[in-house]
Enzyme design. Structure first.
Site, short mmCIF file in Angstrom:
data_model
loop_
_atom_site.label_atom_id
_atom_site.label_comp_id
_atom_site.label_asym_id
_atom_site.label_seq_id
_atom_site.Cartn_x
_atom_site.Cartn_y
_atom_site.Cartn_z
N LYS A 1 116.00 71.71 -28.25
CA LYS A 1 116.15 70.48 -27.71
C LYS A 1 115.28 70.39 -26.22
CE LYS A 1 120.66 71.57 -26.44
NZ LYS A 1 120.90 72.84 -27.08
N ARG B 1 128.87 67.14 -25.20
CA ARG B 1 129.02 68.54 -25.80
C ARG B 1 130.59 68.53 -26.35
NH1 ARG B 1 124.54 71.69 -23.26
NH2 ARG B 1 124.53 73.93 -24.17
N ARG C 1 113.48 84.91 -25.48
CA ARG C 1 113.21 84.32 -24.30
C ARG C 1 113.89 84.92 -23.26
NH1 ARG C 1 115.55 78.20 -23.65
NH2 ARG C 1 117.29 79.15 -23.38
N ARG D 1 128.09 81.27 -26.19
CA ARG D 1 127.63 80.07 -26.49
C ARG D 1 127.65 79.56 -27.84
NH1 ARG D 1 121.99 81.47 -23.87
NH2 ARG D 1 121.24 79.16 -24.28
P1 AP5 Z 1 114.71 75.56 -26.28
O1 AP5 Z 1 113.79 74.25 -26.39
O2 AP5 Z 1 114.92 75.92 -24.87
O3 AP5 Z 1 116.10 75.23 -26.98
P2 AP5 Z 1 117.29 74.37 -26.31
O4 AP5 Z 1 118.11 73.84 -27.44
O5 AP5 Z 1 116.97 73.57 -25.12
O6 AP5 Z 1 118.04 75.78 -25.98
P3 AP5 Z 1 118.89 76.20 -24.64
O7 AP5 Z 1 119.25 77.53 -24.45
O8 AP5 Z 1 118.33 75.22 -23.55
O9 AP5 Z 1 120.15 75.35 -25.14
P4 AP5 Z 1 121.75 75.41 -24.69
O10 AP5 Z 1 122.29 74.24 -25.03
O11 AP5 Z 1 122.43 76.81 -24.50
O12 AP5 Z 1 121.21 75.25 -22.96
P5 AP5 Z 1 121.76 73.91 -21.89
O13 AP5 Z 1 120.49 74.32 -20.70
O14 AP5 Z 1 121.80 72.89 -22.43
O15 AP5 Z 1 114.33 76.39 -27.20
C1 AP5 Z 1 114.63 77.77 -27.14
C2 AP5 Z 1 113.52 78.94 -27.38
O16 AP5 Z 1 113.06 78.78 -28.70
C3 AP5 Z 1 112.31 78.78 -26.38
O17 AP5 Z 1 112.09 80.06 -26.22
C4 AP5 Z 1 111.40 78.10 -27.08
O18 AP5 Z 1 110.06 78.23 -26.99
C5 AP5 Z 1 111.66 78.52 -28.79
N1 AP5 Z 1 111.47 77.54 -29.76
C6 AP5 Z 1 111.65 76.05 -29.88
N2 AP5 Z 1 111.16 75.55 -30.77
C7 AP5 Z 1 110.80 76.43 -31.49
C8 AP5 Z 1 110.47 76.53 -32.80
N3 AP5 Z 1 110.25 75.58 -33.67
N4 AP5 Z 1 109.95 77.69 -33.32
C9 AP5 Z 1 110.07 78.82 -32.93
N5 AP5 Z 1 110.59 78.77 -31.45
C10 AP5 Z 1 110.92 77.68 -31.15
O19 AP5 Z 1 123.27 74.53 -21.38
C11 AP5 Z 1 123.35 75.86 -20.45
C12 AP5 Z 1 124.80 75.86 -20.09
O20 AP5 Z 1 124.93 74.77 -19.19
C13 AP5 Z 1 125.80 75.57 -21.20
O21 AP5 Z 1 126.15 76.69 -21.71
C14 AP5 Z 1 126.91 75.24 -20.26
O22 AP5 Z 1 127.62 76.13 -19.66
C15 AP5 Z 1 126.37 74.36 -19.13
N6 AP5 Z 1 126.51 72.67 -19.79
C16 AP5 Z 1 125.10 72.04 -20.03
N7 AP5 Z 1 125.49 71.03 -20.38
C17 AP5 Z 1 126.90 70.97 -20.49
C18 AP5 Z 1 127.58 69.88 -20.69
N8 AP5 Z 1 127.25 68.77 -21.40
N9 AP5 Z 1 129.21 70.13 -20.69
C19 AP5 Z 1 129.50 71.29 -20.26
N10 AP5 Z 1 128.59 72.40 -19.72
C20 AP5 Z 1 127.39 72.07 -20.05
MG MG Z 2 117.39 73.53 -23.27
#
Ligand code: AP5
Ligand code: MG
Length: 199
Positions: free
Chosen positions: A14, A91, A130, A147
């Site tokens: 994402k 979410r 990562r 997660r």
């Molecule tokens: P990346 O682009 O970082 O993927 P992502 O989907 O953004 O992954 P996140 O780890 O950020 O997702 P998440 O939903 O767990 O975290 P968030 O910060 O939203 O890519 C991941 C890895 O893969 C990278 O190393 C990248 O380089 C690699 N990659 C990308 N594309 C690739 C490809 N095509 N091929 C190979 N490799 C690739 O949320 C974190 C926490 O915050 C949650 O757990 C929760 O506690 C809280 N939170 C956030 N939003 C909410 C909400 N709306 N409600 C309640 N709690 C929330």
């Molecule tokens: Mg992210």
């Protein structure tokens, strides 16, 4: 104006795809995870609360998340003028319902939900990889497991929620970042030309 949700499991790409989309389409990127991590880094009250949920892989409560999102929209009227990419939000079903109302209050709507579809074993591999360098407290084997469980339980049902409203567009999220970006861009271009025909 174009408002998109970029949807998918942890590690689905994402953030990676959002970075490219904001450059091409001039959209404002709201990553709720990044917003919360910023509060944690600054040691704010919200950051302290958020940390206790994030480090365990749990979602922060809807009410709190909605306050943060509403404030971000209200504080950035100029930046959000061309539209917003919501990354990591909504979410839960209540968050999705609240988003519709929030956008309506701002005189706009959600145009599409782009879902990045990636097999589970690949998600785990990406996040563990990562985790070796990110410093994110949630990129470790135990928290990744939680997660993904939370994603399947609370967030995945949104696919059907949006599909039932003809708003879900799934994309293969495996393979090269360029190919995935090009698939998403084709979808956005078709949305833009449909909007242009209407006006
Ligand atoms: P990346 O682009 O970082 O993927 P992502 O989907 O953004 O992954 P996140 O780890 O950020 O997702 P998440 O939903 O767990 O975290 P968030 O910060 O939203 O890519 C991941 C890895 O893969 C990278 O190393 C990248 O380089 C690699 N990659 C990308 N594309 C690739 C490809 N095509 N091929 C190979 N490799 C690739 O949320 C974190 C926490 O915050 C949650 O757990 C929760 O506690 C809280 N939170 C956030 N939003 C909410 C909400 N709306 N409600 C309640 N709690 C929330
Ligand atoms: Mg992210």
């Amino acid at each position: 104006m174009l408002n998109l949700v970029i949807f998918g499991a942890p590690g689905s790409g994402k953030g990676t795809q959002s970075e490219r989309l904001i450059d091409r389409y001039g959209l404002y990127h709201i990553s709720t995870g990044e917003l919360l991590r910023d509060h944690i880094a600054r040691g704010t009250e919200l950051g302290k609360i958020a940390d206790s949920y994030i480090s365990k892989g749990n979602l922060i409560p809807d009410e709190l998340m909605l306050q943060v999102l509403e404030k971000t929209l209200d504080d950035n009227p100029e930046e959000t003028r061309n539209g917003v990419i919501f990354d990591g939000f909504p979410r839960t079903i209540p968050q999705a319902e609240a988003l519709n109302k929030m956008l309506e209050r701002h005189g706009t709507k959600l145009h599409s939900v782009v879902g990045l579809e990636v097999p589970e074993d690949e998600l785990v591999d990406r996040l563990l990889k990562r985790g070796q360098e990110s410093g994110r407290t949630d990129d470790n084997a135990d928290t990744i497991k939680t997660r993904l469980k939370v994603y399947h339980r609370n967030t995945e049902p949104l696919r059907k929620f949006y599909a039932d409203r003809n708003a879900y567009h799934g994309v293969n999220g495996s393979g090269s970042v360029d190919k995935i970006f090009s698939d998403i861009s084709s979808h956005i271009d078709s949305l833009n030309s449909a909007e242009a025909k209407k006006s």
